[in-house]
Design a protein around this motif. Structure first.
Motif, PDB file in Angstrom:
ATOM      1  N   ARG B   2      25.983  55.982   7.903  1.00 16.75           N
ATOM      2  CA  ARG B   2      26.454  57.049   8.784  1.00 16.75           C
ATOM      3  C   ARG B   2      25.575  57.171  10.020  1.00 16.75           C
ATOM      4  NH1 ARG B   2      27.040  60.137   3.933  1.00 16.75           N
ATOM      5  NH2 ARG B   2      29.023  59.487   3.050  1.00 16.75           N
ATOM      6  N   ASN B   4      24.191  59.721  11.535  1.00 18.02           N
ATOM      7  CA  ASN B   4      22.949  60.506  11.519  1.00 18.02           C
ATOM      8  C   ASN B   4      21.835  59.784  10.782  1.00 18.02           C
ATOM      9  OD1 ASN B   4      24.143  61.051   9.013  1.00 18.02           O
ATOM     10  ND2 ASN B   4      22.988  62.938   8.816  1.00 18.02           N
ATOM     11  N   SER B   5      22.180  58.974   9.769  1.00 16.81           N
ATOM     12  CA  SER B   5      21.110  58.230   9.103  1.00 16.81           C
ATOM     13  C   SER B   5      20.598  57.112   9.995  1.00 16.81           C
ATOM     14  CB  SER B   5      21.512  57.641   7.754  1.00 16.81           C
ATOM     15  OG  SER B   5      22.749  58.056   7.360  1.00 16.81           O
ATOM     16  N   TYR B   8      18.341  58.524  12.469  1.00 18.25           N
ATOM     17  CA  TYR B   8      17.096  58.882  11.782  1.00 18.25           C
ATOM     18  C   TYR B   8      16.203  57.658  11.603  1.00 18.25           C
ATOM     19  CZ  TYR B   8      14.206  59.519   7.625  1.00 18.25           C
ATOM     20  OH  TYR B   8      13.178  59.503   6.739  1.00 18.25           O
ATOM     21  N   GLU B 201       5.548  58.037   1.162  1.00 17.77           N
ATOM     22  CA  GLU B 201       6.929  58.276   1.555  1.00 17.77           C
ATOM     23  C   GLU B 201       7.859  57.246   0.915  1.00 17.77           C
ATOM     24  OE1 GLU B 201       6.032  59.391   5.804  1.00 17.77           O
ATOM     25  OE2 GLU B 201       8.175  58.955   5.873  1.00 17.77           O
ATOM     26  N   ILE B 204       8.348  57.972  -2.703  1.00 14.58           N
ATOM     27  CA  ILE B 204       9.256  59.113  -2.890  1.00 14.58           C
ATOM     28  C   ILE B 204      10.699  58.701  -2.607  1.00 14.58           C
ATOM     29  CG2 ILE B 204       9.890  61.394  -1.992  1.00 14.58           C
ATOM     30  CD1 ILE B 204       6.784  61.753  -1.527  1.00 14.58           C
ATOM     31  N   MET B 205      10.869  57.913  -1.560  1.00 17.29           N
ATOM     32  CA  MET B 205      12.219  57.422  -1.236  1.00 17.29           C
ATOM     33  C   MET B 205      12.813  56.680  -2.435  1.00 17.29           C
ATOM     34  SD  MET B 205      11.681  55.905   2.542  1.00 17.29           S
ATOM     35  CE  MET B 205      12.943  56.231   3.727  1.00 17.29           C
ATOM     36  N   GLY B 209      16.066  57.676  -5.082  1.00 14.72           N
ATOM     37  CA  GLY B 209      17.254  56.826  -5.106  1.00 14.72           C
ATOM     38  C   GLY B 209      17.699  56.276  -3.764  1.00 14.72           C
ATOM     39  N   ALA B 210      16.740  56.083  -2.823  1.00 20.76           N
ATOM     40  CA  ALA B 210      17.097  55.404  -1.576  1.00 20.76           C
ATOM     41  C   ALA B 210      17.257  53.915  -1.883  1.00 20.76           C
ATOM     42  CB  ALA B 210      16.008  55.598  -0.529  1.00 20.76           C
ATOM     43  N   THR B 211      18.215  53.267  -1.225  1.00 20.91           N
ATOM     44  CA  THR B 211      18.398  51.833  -1.462  1.00 20.91           C
ATOM     45  C   THR B 211      17.305  51.060  -0.728  1.00 20.91           C
ATOM     46  OG1 THR B 211      19.819  51.655   0.449  1.00 20.91           O
ATOM     47  CG2 THR B 211      20.900  52.029  -1.652  1.00 20.91           C
ATOM     48  N   PHE B 214      17.841  50.667   2.952  1.00 21.08           N
ATOM     49  CA  PHE B 214      17.560  51.904   3.690  1.00 21.08           C
ATOM     50  C   PHE B 214      16.058  52.048   3.925  1.00 21.08           C
ATOM     51  CE2 PHE B 214      16.768  56.350   4.361  1.00 21.08           C
ATOM     52  CZ  PHE B 214      17.885  56.824   5.020  1.00 21.08           C
TER      53      PHE B 214
END
Ligand SMILES: Nc1ncnc2c1ncn2[C@@H]1O[C@H](COP(=O)(O)OP(=O)(O)O)[C@@H](O)[C@H]1O
Ligand SMILES: [Mg+2]
Lengths: 231, 296
Positions: B2, B4-5, B8, B201, B204-205, B209-211, B214
């Motif tokens: 998306r 916005n990601s 970011y 970070e 934590i990502m 469950g961040a891929t 990502f």
């Protein structure tokens, strides 16, 4: 939900059998304490549940994912069903309370609109309304741990696992935190597994308690803290 | 992904460059330096090749025609020579012209008493590729009316040219490979610094469950920005340097003696190569740097 059958974990580097035939079954919506002396294998169980390490033998299913055979690229999907809380909070120091919680949604690709709606909701649930703009260093230990719980909750997980979440808190804050976890369990139906070795807390909450020692489950029953001297 | 990601992630990439200003600057400078060295080698190679090619065209093969054939019969052989592969040009030179040519090349004292019958009718031939000069020579000799031993070809010159060309190409390729490797190494270490300072970070990502793609993206953005910056500056510097040096060369040797390949002719492929290399260095560096963090 957790199903473990005869799970074995060996750390090759230290030649330690950390878990030796551990079996347990935790249903959806349960609140369970996992207790035991230091070095008994509690953190090892937590790492199995989050997919950080793999079992060497046995079966382990977490929220319907087979954790022994799950593909690495499926792990993110699995981890989105699980909220994790640590003893040392693990907040990002240069992000505000709001951003620390929003971060967990952002990195899973959530929409801004949804983030703006959901973050204040969970912050209210853990009793941190009005603290959004604070930085982690400007909060007490108990408050920081509540930010971590909000972060664990924000993606609506089926289960929250917490490894000694009160290890850095004083007794009053510790009890408050346990009561918060109990409230989350009762209000949202989220399954909760808490590792601790604080007897008073366990006795105060009167929940199911699984006691492990040297990689074996010695007791699994509802009530107070299990004492090995009881036998 | 998306909007916005992506916004970011790109913002994160730039933020990171800001926090590691010194290493970022260092990696841009190193990539730039590597590209300038690589580019200089390629340009020298390009010019040597062009010079060799020009010399190759002057390296003629001469086929002498059987003396029993009349001039018309000799001329009639031309289509047979032209039919051979690797023949670029064929020019018939008769006895009179051959003598003229000889006379103009040598001083008058040898010219007395020379009759044009001393000279033979001949074809002056240039080849497409002198690498195959020996084979072509045999094919020309096979034509009846010419015959074995009647084709003059400087095989040793041809061999020397081919050797020079090969050596220069190999050196150039080795340099490019080595410098690409160095650039990727430096880039990897720059981005490692960024991943190290953000390891919490990243942990934590992963936990929430961040891929992997990502998690990687901000670092890839960082690598690309640094790489492309180094590439663009490197290109500008190399082009400027080339312009300067080629002007000097032309001024001191004159265009006739040493033909410098003009910048306009090579600027576009050179720019494309610089950009492609920068992108490779940026992406590989970033992916390399973060690999250790994404194992579980
Ligand atoms: N990464 C590791 N490498 C080697 N041995 C380990 C590692 N982690 C834990 N262990 C060993 O495994 C056993 C269980 O450890 P752990 O699960 O951390 O216990 P607990 O959390 O109950 O204190 C201990 O003997 C510990 O020394
Ligand atoms: Mg532990």
């Amino acid at each position: 939900m957790i199903q473990m059958k005869k799970v074995k974990v060996v750390y090759r580097s230290s030649d330690t059998v950390a878990l030796d035939g551990v079996s347990m079954s935790i249903d959806e919506g349960e609140f369970v304490f996992l207790v035991g002396p230091s070095g008994s294998g509690k953190t090892t169980i937590m790492k199995l549940l989050t997919g950080e390490i793999r079992a060497d033998a046995g079966q382990i299913v977490v929220n319907d994912f087979d954790m022994r055979h799950i593909k690495v690229r499926k792990l993110p999907k699995m981890r989105r069903t699980l909220g994790v809380v640590f003893q040392d909070f693990r907040l990002i120091d240069n992000m505000s309370v709001y951003d620390n919680v929003a971060f967990a949604m952002r990195v899973t690709g959530a929409r801004n609109k949804k983030i703006k709606q959901r973050v204040p909701e969970v912050l209210a649930l853990v009793g941190l309304e009005g603290r959004e703009k604070r930085m982690p260093k400007e909060l007490s230990g108990g408050e920081q741990q509540r930010v971590a719980i909000a972060r664990a909750l924000v993606n609506n997980p089926r289960m929250i696992v917490a490894d000694e979440p009160t290890g850095n808190l004083d007794p009053v804050r510790s009890l408050e935190l346990m009561l918060l976890l109990e409230k989350i369990n009762e209000d949202t139906g989220t399954t909760i597994l808490v590792v601790t070795h604080e007897k008073e807390l366990v006795n105060a909450l009167n929940k199911r308690v699984i006691y492990i020692s040297e990689g074996h489950v010695l007791s699994d029953r509802k009530g107070g803290y299990f004492d090995e001297t009881e036998q | 992904m998306r909007l916005n990601s992506s916004a970011y992630l790109i913002r994160e990439g730039f933020r990171s460059i800001g926090t590691h200003r010194f290493m970022s600057f260092a990696s841009v400078a190193i990539i730039m330096a590597c590209l300038i060295i690589m580019g200089s080698f390629s340009l020298v190679t390009e010019n040597i090749n062009a010079a060799i090619h020009a010399l190759e065209n002057q390296n003629e093969v001469v086929a002498y025609i059987d003396e029993t054939l009349s001039e018309d019969e000799a001329r009639a052989l031309q289509p047979q020579i032209e039919a051979i592969d690797n023949i670029a040009t064929v020019e018939f030179v008769n006895r009179a012209a051959a003598m003229q040519n000889f006379m103009s090349n040598f001083s008058s004292y040898v010219q007395e008493g020379i009759d044009e019958t001393v000279f033979r009718n001949r074809f002056v031939i240039t080849l497409e590729d002198i690498t195959f000069m020996a084979q072509t020579k045999v094919q020309i000799e096979a034509i009846s009316g010419i015959g074995a031993g009647n084709v003059l070809a400087h095989l040793d010159y041809a061999k020397a040219f081919v050797t020079i060309r090969n050596v220069v190409s190999v050196i150039s390729l080795v340099m490019i490979a080595l410098l690409t490797f160095i650039s990727i190494f430096i880039m990897t270490n720059t981005i490692k610094l960024a991943t190290f300072s953000r390891r919490e970070e990243i942990a934590i990502m992963r936990m929430v469950g961040a891929t992997n793609s990502f998690i990687r993206l901000p670092f890839v953005v960082e690598g690309l920005v640094l790489g492309i910056l180094g590439g663009a500056l490197g290109f500008a510097a190399t082009a400027g340097l080339y312009q300067l040096i080629s002007r000097r060369v032309v001024a001191s040797f004159g265009e006739a003696l040493f033909n410098v390949v003009p910048l306009s002719q090579i600027a576009l492929p050179m720019f494309a190569a610089y950009m492609a290399l920068s992108v490779v260095v940026g992406v590989f560096g970033a992916v390399n740097a973060i690999r250790d963090y994404l194992k579980v």
